[in-house]
Design an enzyme around this catalytic site. Structure first.
Site, mmCIF file in Angstrom:
data_model
loop_
_atom_site.group_PDB
_atom_site.id
_atom_site.type_symbol
_atom_site.label_atom_id
_atom_site.label_comp_id
_atom_site.label_asym_id
_atom_site.label_seq_id
_atom_site.Cartn_x
_atom_site.Cartn_y
_atom_site.Cartn_z
ATOM 1 C CG ASP A 154 -1.919 0.993 1.771
ATOM 2 O OD1 ASP A 154 -2.532 1.778 0.841
ATOM 3 O OD2 ASP A 154 -1.502 1.795 2.675
ATOM 4 C CG ASP A 211 -1.462 8.457 2.944
ATOM 5 O OD1 ASP A 211 -0.831 8.823 3.972
ATOM 6 O OD2 ASP A 211 -1.796 9.496 2.000
ATOM 7 C CG ASP A 233 -2.039 2.071 6.489
ATOM 8 O OD1 ASP A 233 -2.062 1.367 5.410
ATOM 9 O OD2 ASP A 233 -1.753 3.678 6.774
HETATM 10 MG MG LIG Z 1 -2.480 3.509 3.385
#
Ligand SMILES: [Mg+2]
Length: 342
Positions: free
Chosen positions: A27, A29, A226
């Site tokens: 991923d 961000d 995250d």
């Molecule tokens: Mg993310």
């Protein structure tokens, strides 16, 4: 004679998350960058993985940018990726569209460049008006989406035969100045007007993972994210190994409370741990005590107790999450010491 620990090392029982992996599906961000700054250690760790022959692919739900512009930003931050390495939710949306409407159809777009470019590449005619009798509406996030676009989508979708595809339904989108409403809120606005739901392409839905596996020819991929509700939930859904890294949205508190379908294979403090031995928890026969490399916890009635803190905070979290997940009980029925997630 070597100690037990020495023997373990000798026979390589404690594998690293990257052992046997051919492609990392990361991923963006909260994993590679936060706003405009790179996440510490991420580039070094992934560059080293690439040097060891592991491919890096990136999965992003953000529909507003093209793969090339994402790759350009990542390159500036020290990552080694090209446009082809970026899998976007508009690409997954186009893949869904292929199965639902004839090639060359007119498609009404709510969204920006990322979406318009992919639809054009795939040979669709893009319109912004319901008057053009589109065969489908494709909706993705862009900062300049306005009410008139949502209204055109609603007018087109009044016809039950018109297909509706959303790139993703994230409720929020992180911005430099804070958290802002994501595509899910804009999809929800249209849903309120039309009374039906779109087919969704991005994480945690399957199309994006299928597209990535196919493009990279992945045999043994590892998803790294995250967020439990998108990155990890999607990986669990498609049966892919996953690592949650605590450098973004979800932290210890969310890990301890994670639902069964959102539990990662690995929990990492940062991406250096991708290539470090991952300790296997020792679980007592009754399941009420768990130890991870010197960090020990036990269940005492409804109370989770810290027995030994161990050397690394992350090991205590790994031990406590294993204990709590194995109880099969919802987190709110347990008494969890605040220092486990503060
Ligand atoms: Mg993310």
């Amino acid at each position: 004679m070597p100690s037990e620990r020495g023997l373990r090392g000798l026979f390589g029982k404690q594998r690293a998350p990257l052992d046997g992996v051919d492609v990392v599906l990361a991923d963006l961000d909260g994993v590679l960058y936060a706003g405009s700054a790179p996440i510490p250690h991420a580039a070094d760790a992934l560059n080293a993985a690439q040097d060891a022959g592991i491919r890096l692919g990136c999965l992003t739900n953000n529909a507003s940018r093209t793969p090339e512009s994402v790759a350009e930003q990542l390159t500036e931050l020290g990552f080694r990726v090209r446009g082809d390495d970026i899998v976007t939710s508009p690409q997954a949306a186009v893949r869904i569209l292929h199965d639902l409407v004839p090639g060359g159809s007119t498609v009404l777009v709510v969204g920006g460049d990322g979406l318009v470019t992919e639809l054009g590449k795939a040979g669709y005619t893009v319109t912004r008006s319901a008057e053009d009798s589109p065969a489908a509406v494709v909706q993705g996030f862009a900062q300049d989406v306005v009410w008139t676009q949502l209204a055109e989508a609603s007018f087109a979708l009044a016809d039950a035969d018109v297909v509706w595809v959303a790139t993703n339904t994230d409720w929020t989108i992180p911005q430099a100045r804070g958290i802002a409403p994501g595509n899910g809120t804009l999809v929800s606005a249209v849903h309120t007007a039309v009374g039906r739901l779109p087919v969704v392409a991005g994480k945690p839905e399957r199309p994006m993972y299928d597209l990535a596996v196919e493009r990279f020819g992945a045999k043994s991929p590892l998803a790294v994210g995250d967020r439990l509700d998108t990155d990890i939930a999607g990986a669990v859904r498609v049966g892919m190994a996953s690592a949650l890294v605590l450098t973004g949205i979800d932290r210890a508190k969310q890990v301890l409370a994670a639902k069964k379908e959102e539990r990662p294979t690995y929990v990492l403090s940062d991406l250096r741990e991708l290539s470090e031995p991952y300790p296997t928890p020792s679980i007592s026969r009754s399941g009420s005590a768990v130890e991870v490399r010197g960090a020990a916890v036990r269940l005492d009635g409804d109370a989770v107790r810290i027995v030994k803190r161990g050397e690394k905070e992350i090991d205590l979290l790994r031990a406590a999450s294993t204990l709590i997940w194995n109880t099969g009980r919802p987190i709110f029925t347990l008494d969890v010491p605040e220092e486990l997630y503060a």
